[in-house]
Design a protein around this motif. Structure first.
Motif, mmCIF file in Angstrom:
data_model
loop_
_atom_site.group_PDB
_atom_site.id
_atom_site.type_symbol
_atom_site.label_atom_id
_atom_site.label_comp_id
_atom_site.label_asym_id
_atom_site.label_seq_id
_atom_site.Cartn_x
_atom_site.Cartn_y
_atom_site.Cartn_z
ATOM 1 N N ARG A 145 0.754 5.328 0.405
ATOM 2 C CA ARG A 145 -0.110 6.420 0.841
ATOM 3 C C ARG A 145 0.748 7.622 1.220
ATOM 4 O O ARG A 145 1.954 7.492 1.377
ATOM 5 C CB ARG A 145 -0.979 5.996 2.018
ATOM 6 C CG ARG A 145 -0.200 5.664 3.283
ATOM 7 C CD ARG A 145 -1.122 5.634 4.501
ATOM 8 N NE ARG A 145 -0.494 5.105 5.677
ATOM 9 C CZ ARG A 145 0.396 5.748 6.440
ATOM 10 N NH1 ARG A 145 0.791 6.963 6.127
ATOM 11 N NH2 ARG A 145 0.903 5.168 7.524
ATOM 12 N N GLU A 146 0.103 8.770 1.365
ATOM 13 C CA GLU A 146 0.828 9.927 1.858
ATOM 14 C C GLU A 146 1.228 9.644 3.300
ATOM 15 O O GLU A 146 0.474 9.033 4.058
ATOM 16 C CB GLU A 146 -0.016 11.192 1.739
ATOM 17 C CG GLU A 146 -0.136 11.636 0.292
ATOM 18 C CD GLU A 146 -0.658 13.045 0.131
ATOM 19 O OE1 GLU A 146 -0.390 13.906 1.002
ATOM 20 O OE2 GLU A 146 -1.332 13.281 -0.875
ATOM 21 N N VAL A 168 0.856 -1.175 0.000
ATOM 22 C CA VAL A 168 0.000 0.000 0.000
ATOM 23 C C VAL A 168 0.898 1.232 0.000
ATOM 24 O O VAL A 168 1.828 1.318 0.798
ATOM 25 C CB VAL A 168 -0.914 0.015 1.248
ATOM 26 C CG1 VAL A 168 -1.703 1.310 1.338
ATOM 27 C CG2 VAL A 168 -1.826 -1.192 1.257
ATOM 28 N N LYS A 218 4.486 6.433 -8.371
ATOM 29 C CA LYS A 218 3.460 7.261 -7.714
ATOM 30 C C LYS A 218 3.921 8.713 -7.653
ATOM 31 O O LYS A 218 3.145 9.634 -7.913
ATOM 32 C CB LYS A 218 3.164 6.753 -6.308
ATOM 33 C CG LYS A 218 2.524 5.396 -6.251
ATOM 34 C CD LYS A 218 1.053 5.462 -6.525
ATOM 35 C CE LYS A 218 0.430 4.100 -6.279
ATOM 36 N NZ LYS A 218 -0.940 4.011 -6.726
#
Length: 151
Positions: free
Chosen positions: A10-11, A8, A95
């Motif tokens: 994510r920020e 995963v 990303k």
């Protein structure tokens, strides 16, 4: 099963980046503290990404608009050794690159050192080109500046 299925992205937070970097052997000569992150990231467009695998922080990537010339500077990142075969660095880079394009940046720049051969190889494999070299007293410490044009 694909090894990346349970990764995963994510920020993340500065604290998470510091936690991960403290566990990366290559960063054994003085990790950056919260003050340095705040100095670099304050008052500029930036992105902090973290990778999580099996509910464990596995890697991070931090970049910001350092030069305000249309390039996004990918400043700092790393992946814990036990996750390096999971292509996490590639996923984080993709990303970050996609985000930079969405934000209107025209290129991504980075700086590495001769001693970080894995990072240099990673950058070259991902279409970065060497733009400049800053010589230092020890050749292992030479800084290598690279740029990737975003299309």
């Amino acid at each position: 099963m694909n090894a990346n299925t349970n990764v995963v992205i994510r920020e993340g937070t500065i604290a998470e980046c510091i936690e991960i970097s403290n566990k990366i052997p290559e960063f054994n000569t003085g990790n950056y503290g919260e003050e340095t992150y705040l100095q670099r990231l304050s008052n500029t467009k930036h992105l902090i990404l973290v990778a999580i695998k099996n509910n464990e922080l596995a890697g991070f990537k931090v970049g910001y608009d350092r030069d305000q010339d249309g390039s996004f500077y990918t400043w700092l990142g790393g992946v814990l050794p036990k996750f390096r075969q999971d292509k996490i660095a590639t996923i984080l880079a993709e990303k970050q690159e996609n985000w930079a394009k969405e934000q209107g940046f025209k290129s991504i720049t980075l700086k590495t050192r001769n001693r970080f051969k894995a990072m240099l190889i990673f950058a070259l494999k991902n279409n970065f080109l060497i733009e400049n070299v800053e010589p230092k007293e020890q050749i292992d410490d030479n800084r290598i500046l690279l740029r990737k044009i975003l299309k």
